[in-house]
Scaffold this motif. Structure first.
Motif, PDB file in Angstrom:
ATOM      1  N   PHE A   6      -1.474   5.433  -2.907  1.00 52.35           N
ATOM      2  CA  PHE A   6      -2.707   4.689  -2.634  1.00 52.35           C
ATOM      3  C   PHE A   6      -3.298   5.099  -1.288  1.00 52.35           C
ATOM      4  CE2 PHE A   6      -4.628   1.132  -0.326  1.00 52.35           C
ATOM      5  CZ  PHE A   6      -5.709   0.837  -1.143  1.00 52.35           C
ATOM      6  N   ALA A  20       0.866  -1.184   0.000  1.00 51.78           N
ATOM      7  CA  ALA A  20       0.000   0.000   0.000  1.00 51.78           C
ATOM      8  C   ALA A  20       0.900   1.230   0.000  1.00 51.78           C
ATOM      9  CB  ALA A  20      -0.912  -0.008   1.226  1.00 51.78           C
ATOM     10  N   VAL A  44     -11.783  -1.795   3.422  1.00 46.37           N
ATOM     11  CA  VAL A  44     -12.551  -0.658   2.901  1.00 46.37           C
ATOM     12  C   VAL A  44     -13.878  -1.154   2.304  1.00 46.37           C
ATOM     13  CG1 VAL A  44     -12.597   1.125   1.127  1.00 46.37           C
ATOM     14  CG2 VAL A  44     -10.533   0.806   2.490  1.00 46.37           C
ATOM     15  N   GLU A 101      -7.894  -3.100   0.965  1.00 47.84           N
ATOM     16  CA  GLU A 101      -9.028  -3.047   0.042  1.00 47.84           C
ATOM     17  C   GLU A 101     -10.186  -3.899   0.570  1.00 47.84           C
ATOM     18  OE1 GLU A 101      -7.166  -4.170  -3.616  1.00 47.84           O
ATOM     19  OE2 GLU A 101      -6.778  -2.071  -4.192  1.00 47.84           O
ATOM     20  N   ARG A 107      -1.863  -3.846   0.658  1.00 44.84           N
ATOM     21  CA  ARG A 107      -2.942  -3.183  -0.084  1.00 44.84           C
ATOM     22  C   ARG A 107      -4.122  -4.139  -0.261  1.00 44.84           C
ATOM     23  NH1 ARG A 107      -2.568   0.284  -5.724  1.00 44.84           N
ATOM     24  NH2 ARG A 107      -4.787   0.230  -6.224  1.00 44.84           N
ATOM     25  N   GLU A 145      -4.801   8.706  -1.581  1.00 42.58           N
ATOM     26  CA  GLU A 145      -6.035   8.748  -2.376  1.00 42.58           C
ATOM     27  C   GLU A 145      -7.190   8.039  -1.674  1.00 42.58           C
ATOM     28  OE1 GLU A 145      -4.976   7.062  -6.117  1.00 42.58           O
ATOM     29  OE2 GLU A 145      -3.958   8.879  -6.846  1.00 42.58           O
ATOM     30  N   THR A 146      -6.883   7.043  -0.865  1.00 38.44           N
ATOM     31  CA  THR A 146      -7.933   6.278  -0.188  1.00 38.44           C
ATOM     32  C   THR A 146      -8.401   6.937   1.099  1.00 38.44           C
ATOM     33  OG1 THR A 146      -7.000   4.218  -1.080  1.00 38.44           O
ATOM     34  CG2 THR A 146      -8.541   4.016   0.765  1.00 38.44           C
ATOM     35  N   PHE A 147      -7.452   7.479   1.885  1.00 36.39           N
ATOM     36  CA  PHE A 147      -7.787   7.994   3.220  1.00 36.39           C
ATOM     37  C   PHE A 147      -7.500   9.484   3.398  1.00 36.39           C
ATOM     38  CE2 PHE A 147      -6.320   3.531   3.844  1.00 36.39           C
ATOM     39  CZ  PHE A 147      -7.544   2.980   4.192  1.00 36.39           C
TER      40      PHE A 147
END
Length: 279
Positions: free
Chosen positions: A124, A120, A274, A271, A267, A127-129
């Protein structure tokens, strides 16, 4: 008189790939859900794997010497000419269970220890958190990202105390439970060098590491810190890596600059969390 040593070395070099792939195949896919195993037997398995790695390194050096063999040329390297340090572990430590976990060994097949798990990376994570806080610096600070801060907990997890995101804590607890059930001697030797640290990655002015997100932990055996980037680690950490990989964690030993104390959530696992609404 140099023909016989050359033939022996050539045969050894030809056999090396067979040993390299056969030995790991014999011990792959271990099931950690079963009863506790004999600690001495597990150490012997890991040491055998390390010896295969050491053999490969020695054969590479021998192959180099073999290519230089000429009449009146450089002498052939023989096993007797190699000292104990050539094997990649500390020979001054008695080969007993009480000391074996702390022995420093070469990391076998280092670049492939994480199998198909993905890292991760900073992009990444951002952009995710989002960032763990807006005003990151080079010093450890508190986490202010509301989404992440609400999941941040300080808990005793197995043998260590960590501050991490709740799903990571739950996953880490599963890892330690498997270790304690399977290898209680190793479990008793686990120590930590830290978990949460909200700051930039060293040398960066824009990226935060998994430590900054509460998704990584640094571990060692008996509180002895590993030397960063030397391609070696404590034998106990190589065993821990199997349990972490089974739970979907990445081991820092595979990085270009080896960091074998570092374990982080992959990662792949993030995923899943999430998608399940855990993060």
């Amino acid at each position: 008189m140099r023909i016989l040593p050359a033939i022996i070395l050539a045969v050894a070099i030809l056999l090396a790939p067979v040993l390299w792939y056969l030995i790991p195949w014999l011990f792959e896919e271990e099931d950690f859900s079963g009863p506790a195993i004999d600690s001495g037997a597990r150490i012997e398995i890991e040491m055998l794997s390390q010896q295969v790695e050491d053999l490969r390194s020695r054969l590479e050096r021998m192959a180099t010497e073999l290519s230089r063999v000429q009449i009146g040329g450089a002498p052939i390297i023989t096993p007797d000419s190699l000292d104990a340090d050539s094997y990649g572990y500390d020979s001054s430590s008695p080969n007993e269970i009480i000391d074996a976990y702390a022995q420093v060994v070469l990391i076998a097949n280092r670049k492939k220890v994480n199998n198909e798990l993905q890292i991760a990376g900073p992009r990444f994570l951002r952009e995710t958190f989002g960032l763990p806080r807006d005003d990151l610096s080079n010093e450890c600070q508190s986490m202010t990202n509301p989404r992440l801060e609400s999941k941040l907990k300080l808990e005793q997890v197995g043998p260590i105390r960590v501050r991490m995101l709740q799903p990571a804590i739950d996953s880490l607890r599963t890892v330690f439970q498997n270790i304690e059930r399977t290898d209680p001697d190793l479990y008793a030797r686990i120590n930590t060098a830290g978990s949460l640290c909200v700051r930039f990655i060293r040398g960066s002015t824009s990226s935060a590491s998994t430590h900054a997100y509460g998704l990584a932990v640094d571990l060692n055996i008996d509180g002895v810190l590993d030397t960063l980037g030397d391609g070696k680690t404590q034998l106990g950490l190589t065993i821990l890596a199997d349990f972490f990989r089974d739970e979907g964690w990445v081991w820092g030993a595979a990085w270009g600059r080896e960091d074998s104390m570092h374990f982080e959530v992959s990662r792949n696992k993030l995923e899943e969390w999430v998608a399940a609404g855990l993060l």
